[in-house]
Motif scaffolding. Structure first.
Motif, short mmCIF file in Angstrom:
data_model
loop_
_atom_site.label_atom_id
_atom_site.label_comp_id
_atom_site.label_asym_id
_atom_site.label_seq_id
_atom_site.Cartn_x
_atom_site.Cartn_y
_atom_site.Cartn_z
N LYS A 238 0.85 -1.19 0.00
CA LYS A 238 0.00 0.00 0.00
C LYS A 238 0.89 1.23 0.00
N SER A 239 0.42 2.26 -0.72
CA SER A 239 1.20 3.49 -0.81
C SER A 239 1.27 4.18 0.54
N PRO A 240 2.28 5.05 0.78
CA PRO A 240 2.39 5.74 2.07
C PRO A 240 1.15 6.54 2.44
N LYS A 241 0.50 7.15 1.45
CA LYS A 241 -0.71 7.93 1.74
C LYS A 241 -1.85 7.03 2.18
N GLU A 242 -1.97 5.85 1.55
CA GLU A 242 -3.01 4.89 1.96
C GLU A 242 -2.75 4.39 3.37
N LEU A 243 -1.48 4.16 3.70
CA LEU A 243 -1.14 3.72 5.06
C LEU A 243 -1.48 4.78 6.09
N GLU A 244 -1.24 6.07 5.75
CA GLU A 244 -1.60 7.17 6.66
C GLU A 244 -3.10 7.21 6.88
N PHE A 287 18.37 -6.50 -8.38
CA PHE A 287 17.28 -6.49 -9.37
C PHE A 287 16.14 -5.62 -8.86
N ALA A 288 15.25 -5.23 -9.79
CA ALA A 288 14.05 -4.44 -9.49
C ALA A 288 12.84 -5.24 -9.93
N CYS A 289 11.77 -5.19 -9.15
CA CYS A 289 10.55 -5.91 -9.52
C CYS A 289 9.34 -5.13 -9.04
N SER A 290 8.18 -5.41 -9.67
CA SER A 290 6.91 -4.78 -9.30
C SER A 290 5.99 -5.87 -8.79
N CYS A 291 5.60 -5.76 -7.48
CA CYS A 291 4.73 -6.77 -6.87
C CYS A 291 3.30 -6.30 -6.70
N SER A 292 3.06 -5.00 -6.82
CA SER A 292 1.72 -4.42 -6.66
C SER A 292 1.58 -3.29 -7.67
N PRO A 293 0.36 -2.90 -8.00
CA PRO A 293 0.18 -1.78 -8.93
C PRO A 293 0.79 -0.50 -8.39
N GLY A 294 1.60 0.15 -9.25
CA GLY A 294 2.14 1.47 -8.92
C GLY A 294 3.42 1.49 -8.12
N ILE A 314 9.81 2.47 -4.80
CA ILE A 314 9.62 3.63 -5.70
C ILE A 314 8.18 3.58 -6.19
N TRP A 315 7.42 4.64 -5.89
CA TRP A 315 5.97 4.68 -6.16
C TRP A 315 5.66 5.63 -7.32
N ILE A 316 4.63 5.27 -8.06
CA ILE A 316 4.05 6.21 -9.04
C ILE A 316 3.27 7.26 -8.25
N PRO A 317 3.51 8.56 -8.46
CA PRO A 317 2.82 9.57 -7.64
C PRO A 317 1.36 9.73 -8.05
N GLN A 318 0.57 10.24 -7.10
CA GLN A 318 -0.84 10.54 -7.40
C GLN A 318 -0.92 11.76 -8.31
N ASP A 319 -1.80 11.65 -9.33
CA ASP A 319 -1.99 12.74 -10.29
C ASP A 319 -3.04 13.70 -9.74
N GLU A 324 -9.90 11.15 -10.05
CA GLU A 324 -9.77 10.28 -8.87
C GLU A 324 -8.28 10.16 -8.54
N PRO A 325 -7.71 11.14 -7.82
CA PRO A 325 -6.25 11.11 -7.55
C PRO A 325 -5.80 9.88 -6.77
N LYS A 326 -6.67 9.34 -5.89
CA LYS A 326 -6.26 8.19 -5.07
C LYS A 326 -6.06 6.94 -5.92
N LYS A 327 -6.80 6.83 -7.05
CA LYS A 327 -6.68 5.66 -7.91
C LYS A 327 -5.70 5.86 -9.05
N SER A 328 -5.23 7.09 -9.26
CA SER A 328 -4.39 7.39 -10.42
C SER A 328 -3.03 6.71 -10.34
N ASN A 329 -2.54 6.42 -9.13
CA ASN A 329 -1.22 5.79 -9.01
C ASN A 329 -1.30 4.26 -9.04
N ARG A 330 -2.51 3.71 -9.08
CA ARG A 330 -2.67 2.25 -9.13
C ARG A 330 -2.66 1.77 -10.58
#
Length: 1239
Positions: A238-244, A287-294, A314-319, A324-330
């Protein structure tokens, strides 16, 4: 070929779901798939280079770049067949090198490609369910090997080479992880798959032997030489903002109900998504890998048991511009790649977006979380439905089904504005100034102001699903399609000026003429209409029901309409008929645009290609066709200077083309093009920014002061430190000098000791040398004796070996003689055969020479015949050429004369056009003046009629007033009487009102006193009741006690005979009734007092609270009633004032009537004195009629006066009934009115 050419200078878009869809060519150059080809993008200089795909391609399925970054391999699908193309990436342009045969590929689609480390071989993997691995020597276009692979289902497959071995290939997919080695012309599997099969989504080589793989269940598995070495399972992140947000929500949760808590935990666990390793990439540290969206996780190598450990997220930032900014990084990350120096990382997502992250040094990478930035800017992720340009600025606007509106700069190749809305956008139009735009959404049409950093909705129109909208060329009007109706609005007042009705199908395109006088439209039922905006009616129409029109364009003079549709033709329509029709050669045209010069025509096809042709449109294939989009072209537009062509497509890409017209030239417009730089900004934004600037300036000053102070403190601290260090260093130097002297003395001592030891060692060595020499001499003598014995043995052995050699040579010579004899016989036989073959060859040569001679003779004869024939032809052609040259000379003279005439005619035509335009403008201005004058005449005629009516009405009123004068004379006396009676009534009413006020005040005081007394009496009643109840209880208790005492006393009397028992009983009675009561009574009394006190206190508090509530309620009720009474009194006062005014009017009328009566009396006296002959012509009859009329009028006036009296009485009764509570009414100004009446 056509003289019109186009070159793509910028491309905005990204093709989704391409294997290896993004990669680095250099440190600053990124290559990614877009449309039907690939795009090279320079990150600093911002230039674009487009590499087109194969002709009739449906787009790139997979791509790969060689390790030396010189070659590009692309997988495409052409006519349902796979095509593998390898191109050389040069500095100028990509040169196509090899196309591998599609017939040799066993499937229809290649989903993954990979180059070998030496760039000579190419591996390709086909799509499931029939997965095949193919191994190519691509430079020679040869398929070396192919192997089928069993897959469990349709899923992502990947192929890759070992980073150091050309022959080793790895493939992964749903249910398989296999390593192959190419040897002996075949691919052989080298690993055995153990355990349950898993769905491997991606893999990457970490070294020559190590491969990292990711699965759809979130597992990261490390294989070494095909064997499992390390495995870990990643959790859904979960992104840092979602955790907050989760932390804040948990703070407010109630933990009282355990069951509820467990239920909420279960629900939360159900809502979490499962982890999924969608992309993996290797770099030098791990190595780098993506385990969750964003999110992308970086793993680094460790020396611990875990082998690899997570180092950074490393997260994709919210637009912030998203709806819907909360879903834009997913967004699912599909592919990850690193730059050659590993300073940059670029990722590709499932929403066609490209993000970049700068890999910093170790000190900065200690932060746990970081964020991506856009590689260039956000791109469209769905079909583009609208495109438009403006006059003032080099910008274009696009809207898409991804619910976004974007403003691009086609000169700077940048995105200027971007905003996402909640509804899908179907159409867009830019105002000529570039400061406003119209956007047609699914719910309504919006007029939007383009601000400096935002888009502000200025006006909304109730037009749903507006598929087409367009501003006029001058910007004062705009058109919007509402179903089958075109609505014309003013862009200044936003009024609906006109509605153009007549289309039966859906309207697909609308166009304005250059002078905004005409309007053109087309629909799905094959209708093309020309509208007159002044009348709102159709002027011209052309209907072809067999064609569904998709787009139209106009010639510069708006006399010719170019239309394209479903019938695969371009139509030139003028004067309500199709003048020309040109075939599209098997392709459906979806969009068309004509240059402002009228010399160039561009069309977009359903395959995504762009065709550029010269006007007039050629009937043959005399055009240039360019591979660009992967979907149908939805919109085409040409800039006002004819320098750029803009195209948009269903694949979400926008192409900007540089246009070259070789016949006319293109550079002449560049100097003339000047663009505005003004922008809009909200006042609130300016105020916020100015306030922010002030705050920042103040902060800068504060920081400067703090810095200066800190610097001073640091200087002082440093000076003190320097002094301390100097002192320390001087002390250390002194101590070191003392140590040095001590060490020097020790060194001298050690040198003397070492010299003594050396002399001893030299003596020892001399002794040992003498001993060794003696021992070595003895050993040499012994060895010499042994050597002599061995020499004797060797001589004997040599003699024996010589005898054996002699015997062997004799046997060898015999065998050689036998062999030579056999081979000589064979040679003789072969020589005989050779002679026979030579004779046969000689015969064959003779026959061949004879045949050759015959053929040469025949050919010479034929050559002579052909020579004679063609010489004759040459003579004839020369004669005809001479004749034709003469004719050409004549025709050239005629042509030159005709050209001169044409030029003169063209000049005349231009002059006539200019005069015609001037005359048209004069006619239009005169028509406008005529219309204005007609409207003025109509208005003046209307005003004259109104004034005449007013005059007529005034005359009638004058006549009626004259009649009233005569009538009102007779009623003056009655009014006088009525006035006196009314004055008396008013005085009595005044007295009544004063008495009522006094009574009201008295009643109010009495009611308040009574309420207080009632409250006190109620409290007293409750207290007395409580005391009565308590006394009764006491009485009952005492009576019971007395009864018990009597019974005990009666029992005690029974023991009167026995004195001891009597004494004991009396003592018991005493102890029971006297001592106990004396000890307990004061305590009981105190307890009773406290309880009584508490009860009274509680009772009083309750009473107080109840009284306060009642007081508040009564105040509200009284205030409402008071306000109502005040309002009624005000209305009554107004009525009384109106009645006074009426009285004044009546007095004036009475005065007038009195004067008229006097005049009438005088006239009567004169008539009585006059003779009868003079009286006959006077209007006696009229006077009698006036008297009758006056009687009727007097009766009516009496009835009205009676009605007014009744009303006054009713109002007086209402005033007497209604009570006043808190304050007195305002005093009526009756005295003043009475004085006025008396006057």
């Amino acid at each position: 070929m056509s003289a019109v050419a186009a070159e793509p200078v910028a491309v905005f878009g990204c093709r989704p779901r391409v294997a290896g869809g993004v990669c680095f060519l250099e440190e600053q150059i990124v290559l990614h798939a877009v449309g039907t080809g690939c795009l090279q993008l320079h990150l600093e200089q911002k230039w674009h280079k487009f590499i087109p795909g194969t002709e009739k391609s449906r787009g790139v399925q997979a791509l790969a770049v060689s390790p030396n970054r010189r070659y590009l391999a692309v997988s495409e699908t052409v006519a349902d067949q796979p095509v593998l193309a390898v191109s050389e990436l040069s500095e100028v342009a990509a040169r196509r090198r090899r196309t591998l045969a599609a017939a040799e590929l066993p499937a229809r689609e290649v989903v993954s490609l990979a180059f070998s480390p030496d760039c000579r071989y190419l591996a390709a993997l086909t799509a499931p369910p029939e997965v095949h691995l193919t191994y190519w020597l691509w430079e020679k276009q040869r398929l070396l090997a192919a192997v089928p692979v069993e897959a469990l289902g349709s899923s992502v497959c990947q192929v890759s080479f070992s980073p150091e071995d050309n022959a080793q290939v790895c493939i992964t997919g749903n249910g398989f992880f296999k390593l192959f080695e190419y040897s002996g012309g075949t691919l052989k599997q080298t690993n055995l798959q153990k355990g349950e099969p898993q769905n491997y989504l991606c893999h990457a080589w970490l070294s020559k032997e190590q491969i990292i793989c990711g699965t759809d269940t979130g597992k990261v598995i490390l294989f070494e030489t095909g064997e499992l070495q390390w495995e870990t399972t990643l959790e859904y992140k979960k992104s840092p903002k979602e955790l907050e947000e989760d932390a804040t929500t948990k703070e407010y949760e109630s933990f009282s109900d355990v069951y509820y808590g467990l239920a909420s935990e279960d629900n939360g666990s159900q809502q979490d998504f499962l982890p999924r390793i969608s992309a993996v990439a290797a770099y030098s540290k791990g190595f780098a890998c993506s385990c969750s969206p964003g999110v992308v996780l970086l793993f680094e190598k460790t020396k611990e048991k875990e082998v690899y450990k997570e180092s950074q997220e490393i997260w994709i930032p919210q637009d912030q511009f998203s709806s819907e900014p909360k879903k834009s990084n997913r967004q699912d990350i599909i592919y990850i790649c690193f730059s050659p120096s590993e300073e940059k990382m670029v990722v590709n997502t499932n929403k066609n977006q490209l993000y970049m992250f700068t890999m910093l040094s170790n000190d900065f990478m200690k932060e746990k979380t970081a964020y991506f930035t856009y590689l260039n800017f956000p791109l469209h992720s769905a079909s583009i439905t609208g495109l438009d340009i403006c006059f003032w600025k080099p910008i274009l606007a696009t809207c898409s089904l991804d619910r976004s509106v974007r403003i691009w700069n086609y000169k700077m190749n940048t995105l200027e504005l971007y905003k996402e809305y909640r509804e899908e956008a179907y159409s867009v139009s830019l105002h000529p100034t570039g400061l406003f735009c119209l956007v047609g959404f699914s719910d309504r049409l919006r007029f939007i102001s383009l601000l400096f950093e935002d888009m502000h909705v200025f006006k909304e129109f109730a037009i749903r699903n507006c598929r087409e909208c367009s501003f006029s060329n001058r910007g004062h009007l705009f058109a919007a399609v509402n179903g089958n109706v075109i609505q014309i609005y003013s862009s200044i007042t936003f009024e609906n000026i006109n509605n153009l009705k007549g289309h039966s199908g859906k309207i697909h395109a609308v166009k304005w003429s250059t002078d905004d006088a005409k309007f053109f439209s087309c629909d799905t039922h094959g209708a093309v209409y020309e509208w007159n905006l002044l009348t709102g009616k159709r002027e011209l129409e052309c209907v072809l029901k067999s064609c569904i029109y998709s787009s139209i364009a106009l010639s510069p003079d708006a006399k010719i309409i170019f239309a394209v549709g479903s019938d695969q033709t371009i139509k030139e329509i003028s004067e309500s008929s199709i003048q020309h029709e040109v075939s599209a050669f098997g392709v459906v045209y979806t969009a068309i645009a004509v240059s402002h010069s009228g010399h160039m025509v561009f069309v977009g096809t359903s395959l995504g290609t762009i065709r550029a042709m010269k006007y007039p449109i050629p009937l043959t294939k005399d055009f240039n066709e360019y591979q660009a989009h992967a979907g149908a072209v939805t919109k085409l537009s040409i800039t006002n200077d004819d320098l750029f062509l803009l195209s948009a497509s269903e694949d979400g890409s926008v192409f900007i083309w540089k246009v070259y017209d070789k016949g006319v030239g293109m550079m002449k417009w560049e100097k003339e093009a000047q663009y505005a730089e003004e922008v809009l900004i909200m006042r609130s934004d300016i105020e916020e920014k100015s306030q922010a600037m002030l705050d920042l300036q103040i902060r800068v000053k504060d920081l400067q002061i703090e810095k200066d102070y800190q610097l001073c403190l640091k200087d002082m601290y440093c000076d003190e430190k320097i002094k301390e260090l100097e002192n320390n260093f001087t002390q250390e130097i002194d101590s070191l000098r003392a140590k040095h002297q001590i060490l020097q003395a020790e060194k001298e001592k050690q040198e003397q000791h070492l010299q003594f030891q050396l002399s001893e060692l030299k003596d020892k060595q001399a002794r040992e040398m003498q001993q060794l020499e003696s021992e070595s001499n003895q050993k040499l003598l012994m060895e010499n004796e042994k050597y002599q014995e061995l020499e004797v043995k060797s001589q004997r052995m040599q003699e024996e070996y010589e005898k054996q050699l002699h015997s062997l040579e004799e046997s060898k010579s015999r065998a050689l003689k036998e062999l030579t004899e056999s081979y000589e016989e064979k040679l003789n036989e072969k020589s005989v055969l050779l002679e026979e073959t030579k004779e046969y060859m000689r015969q064959q040569l003779r026959e061949h020479e004879e045949i050759k001679k015959q053929i040469e003779e025949d050919e010479d004869q034929e050559i002579l015949e052909i020579k004679i024939k063609y010489e004759k032809h040459l003579m004839e052609e020369k004669e005809s050429n001479l004749q034709l040259r003469g004719e050409v000379g004549v025709m050239n003279k005629r042509l030159s004369s005709l050209q001169k005439e044409l030029k003169e005619r063209n000049r005349d035509m231009d002059e006539m056009k200019e005069e015609h335009q001037k005359l048209q403008s004069i006619i239009k201005s005169l028509e406008k003046e005529i219309l204005a004058l007609k409207t003025e005449i109509q208005e003046r005629a209307d005003t004259i009629q109104d004034k005449e009516k007013n005059i007529y009405d005034l005359k009638k009123k004058n006549e009626e007033l004259e009649k009233l004068k005569f009538v009102l004379d007779y009623r003056i006396e009655e009014f006088k009487k009525q006035i006196e009676s009314r004055d008396n009534d008013i005085e009595t009413r005044k007295e009544q009102i004063c008495e009522m006020k006094r009574e009201l005040e008295r009643f109010h005081k009495e009611s308040t006193q009574l309420k207080l007394s009632i409250a006190q009496l109620q409290q007293k009643l409750k207290a007395t009741n409580h005391e009565m109840h308590r006394e009764r209880q006491k009485k009952q208790n005492m009576e019971a006690l007395i009864k018990r005492f009597k019974t005990d006393l009666h029992n005690c009397v029974g023991f009167i005979q026995d004195s001891k028992k009597m004494k004991d009983e009396i003592r018991e009675l005493y102890s029971k009734y006297v001592q106990q009561s004396d000890a307990v009574e004061p305590e009981a009394v105190d307890i009773d007092l406290q309880q009584e006190y508490m009860r009274q206190r509680e009772y009083l508090e309750r009473n107080l609270a109840a009284l306060k509530k009642k007081v508040v309620k009564n105040q509200a009720v009284h205030q409402a009633s008071y306000m109502r009474i005040v309002q009624e009194n005000v209305s009554l006062i107004k009525e009384i004032n109106e009645l006074r005014q009426e009285l004044k009017v009546a007095r004036t009328q009475v005065h007038d009537l009195q004067s008229t009566l006097r005049l009438l009396k005088k006239k009567k006296a004169i008539e009585d004195t006059a003779p009868l002959s003079e009286l006959l012509p006077s209007p006696a009859v009229l006077r009698l009629n006036t008297e009758k009329e006056s009687e009727t009028i007097i009766e009516m006036q009496q009835a009205e006066i009676q009605y007014l009296r009744d009303q006054i009485q009713e109002k007086g009764q209402v005033l007497a009934v209604q009570p006043l509570l808190d304050s007195s009414l305002p005093q009526l100004n009756l005295e003043r009115s009475h004085k006025t009446q008396q006057q």
